[in-house]
Design a protein around this motif. Sequence first.
Motif, mmCIF file in Angstrom:
data_model
loop_
_atom_site.group_PDB
_atom_site.id
_atom_site.type_symbol
_atom_site.label_atom_id
_atom_site.label_comp_id
_atom_site.label_asym_id
_atom_site.label_seq_id
_atom_site.Cartn_x
_atom_site.Cartn_y
_atom_site.Cartn_z
ATOM 1 N N GLY A 15 74.635 24.137 60.304
ATOM 2 C CA GLY A 15 75.218 23.559 58.887
ATOM 3 C C GLY A 15 76.203 24.384 58.403
ATOM 4 N N GLY A 16 76.099 25.667 59.044
ATOM 5 C CA GLY A 16 77.255 26.691 58.365
ATOM 6 C C GLY A 16 78.587 26.610 59.141
ATOM 7 N N ARG A 66 83.805 17.392 62.322
ATOM 8 C CA ARG A 66 82.901 18.600 62.068
ATOM 9 C C ARG A 66 84.117 19.730 62.313
ATOM 10 N NH1 ARG A 66 79.014 20.632 64.925
ATOM 11 N NH2 ARG A 66 79.545 19.641 66.928
ATOM 12 N N PHE A 67 84.742 19.531 63.227
ATOM 13 C CA PHE A 67 85.948 20.696 63.660
ATOM 14 C C PHE A 67 87.091 20.176 63.368
ATOM 15 C CE2 PHE A 67 83.199 23.151 67.385
ATOM 16 C CZ PHE A 67 82.224 22.997 66.485
ATOM 17 N N THR A 68 87.962 21.129 62.842
ATOM 18 C CA THR A 68 89.595 20.703 62.524
ATOM 19 C C THR A 68 90.536 21.913 63.295
ATOM 20 O OG1 THR A 68 88.722 20.057 60.413
ATOM 21 C CG2 THR A 68 91.167 20.544 61.023
ATOM 22 N N ILE A 69 91.345 21.260 64.060
ATOM 23 C CA ILE A 69 92.425 22.170 64.531
ATOM 24 C C ILE A 69 93.622 22.010 63.923
ATOM 25 C CG2 ILE A 69 92.952 20.540 66.161
ATOM 26 C CD1 ILE A 69 93.204 22.691 68.448
ATOM 27 N N SER A 70 94.352 23.243 63.850
ATOM 28 C CA SER A 70 95.449 23.587 63.041
ATOM 29 C C SER A 70 96.338 24.454 63.801
ATOM 30 C CB SER A 70 95.421 23.603 61.739
ATOM 31 O OG SER A 70 94.644 24.738 61.440
ATOM 32 N N SER A 71 97.674 24.614 63.404
ATOM 33 C CA SER A 71 98.506 25.765 64.158
ATOM 34 C C SER A 71 99.662 25.864 62.923
ATOM 35 C CB SER A 71 99.290 24.898 65.309
ATOM 36 O OG SER A 71 99.855 23.685 65.215
ATOM 37 N N VAL A 78 97.256 29.236 66.763
ATOM 38 C CA VAL A 78 96.297 28.107 66.662
ATOM 39 C C VAL A 78 94.764 28.342 66.044
ATOM 40 C CG1 VAL A 78 95.173 28.304 68.859
ATOM 41 C CG2 VAL A 78 95.346 25.930 67.659
ATOM 42 N N TYR A 79 94.450 27.594 65.092
ATOM 43 C CA TYR A 79 93.036 27.889 64.228
ATOM 44 C C TYR A 79 92.007 26.701 64.620
ATOM 45 C CZ TYR A 79 96.459 30.532 61.619
ATOM 46 O OH TYR A 79 97.602 31.553 61.372
ATOM 47 N N LEU A 80 90.802 26.933 64.806
ATOM 48 C CA LEU A 80 89.844 26.004 64.774
ATOM 49 C C LEU A 80 88.623 26.232 63.767
ATOM 50 C CD1 LEU A 80 88.727 23.561 66.711
ATOM 51 C CD2 LEU A 80 87.207 25.415 67.789
ATOM 52 N N GLU A 81 88.734 25.371 62.792
ATOM 53 C CA GLU A 81 87.728 25.656 61.731
ATOM 54 C C GLU A 81 86.618 24.807 62.047
ATOM 55 O OE1 GLU A 81 88.768 27.296 58.835
ATOM 56 O OE2 GLU A 81 86.582 26.974 58.150
ATOM 57 N N MET A 82 85.313 25.418 62.115
ATOM 58 C CA MET A 82 84.100 24.612 62.571
ATOM 59 C C MET A 82 83.295 24.607 61.356
ATOM 60 S SD MET A 82 83.823 26.712 66.449
ATOM 61 C CE MET A 82 83.695 28.242 65.789
ATOM 62 N N ASN A 83 82.922 23.532 61.070
ATOM 63 C CA ASN A 83 81.811 23.126 60.014
ATOM 64 C C ASN A 83 80.645 22.378 60.640
ATOM 65 O OD1 ASN A 83 83.739 24.161 57.980
ATOM 66 N ND2 ASN A 83 84.881 22.331 58.135
ATOM 67 N N ASN A 84 79.786 22.327 59.602
ATOM 68 C CA ASN A 84 78.318 21.776 60.051
ATOM 69 C C ASN A 84 78.151 22.037 61.752
ATOM 70 O OD1 ASN A 84 76.297 19.937 59.899
ATOM 71 N ND2 ASN A 84 77.190 18.201 60.371
#
Length: 123
Positions: A15-16, A66-71, A78-84
């Motif tokens: 969940g983090g 749940r995950f968002t990729i951006s650059s 490149v970034y990967l934001e991992m939620n839940n």
Amino acid sequence: QVQLEESGGGVGQPGGSLRLSCAASGSLLSLNAMGWYRQAPGKQRELVAVITTGGTTNISDSVKGRFTISSDNAKNTVYLEMNNLKPADTAVYYCYADVKRITAAVIRNLEYWGQGTQVTVSS
């Protein structure tokens, strides 16, 4: 050569959230795409998410929503934001880059991989 420097990862709770970053450097003309793959113990490496320099994304159904990729194209990052996060997200995450380089006087599209960063989801 091209180097991919990964950062982030570590241990997260179910969940983090966790965030991964990857910066490309070296002798490249331009980036075509960057992204992330992952490999869990005993499993094959699989796509997580990839983004082109034009902003087109390809995201695995297992992480969609749940995950968002951006650059940041100016920083070749490149970034990967991992939620839940879920325990099933536990794996080694590899940065991937599809770049344009000149080798032997020819412009080529080449693929590169980072060394991998461990993500563990556990309470």
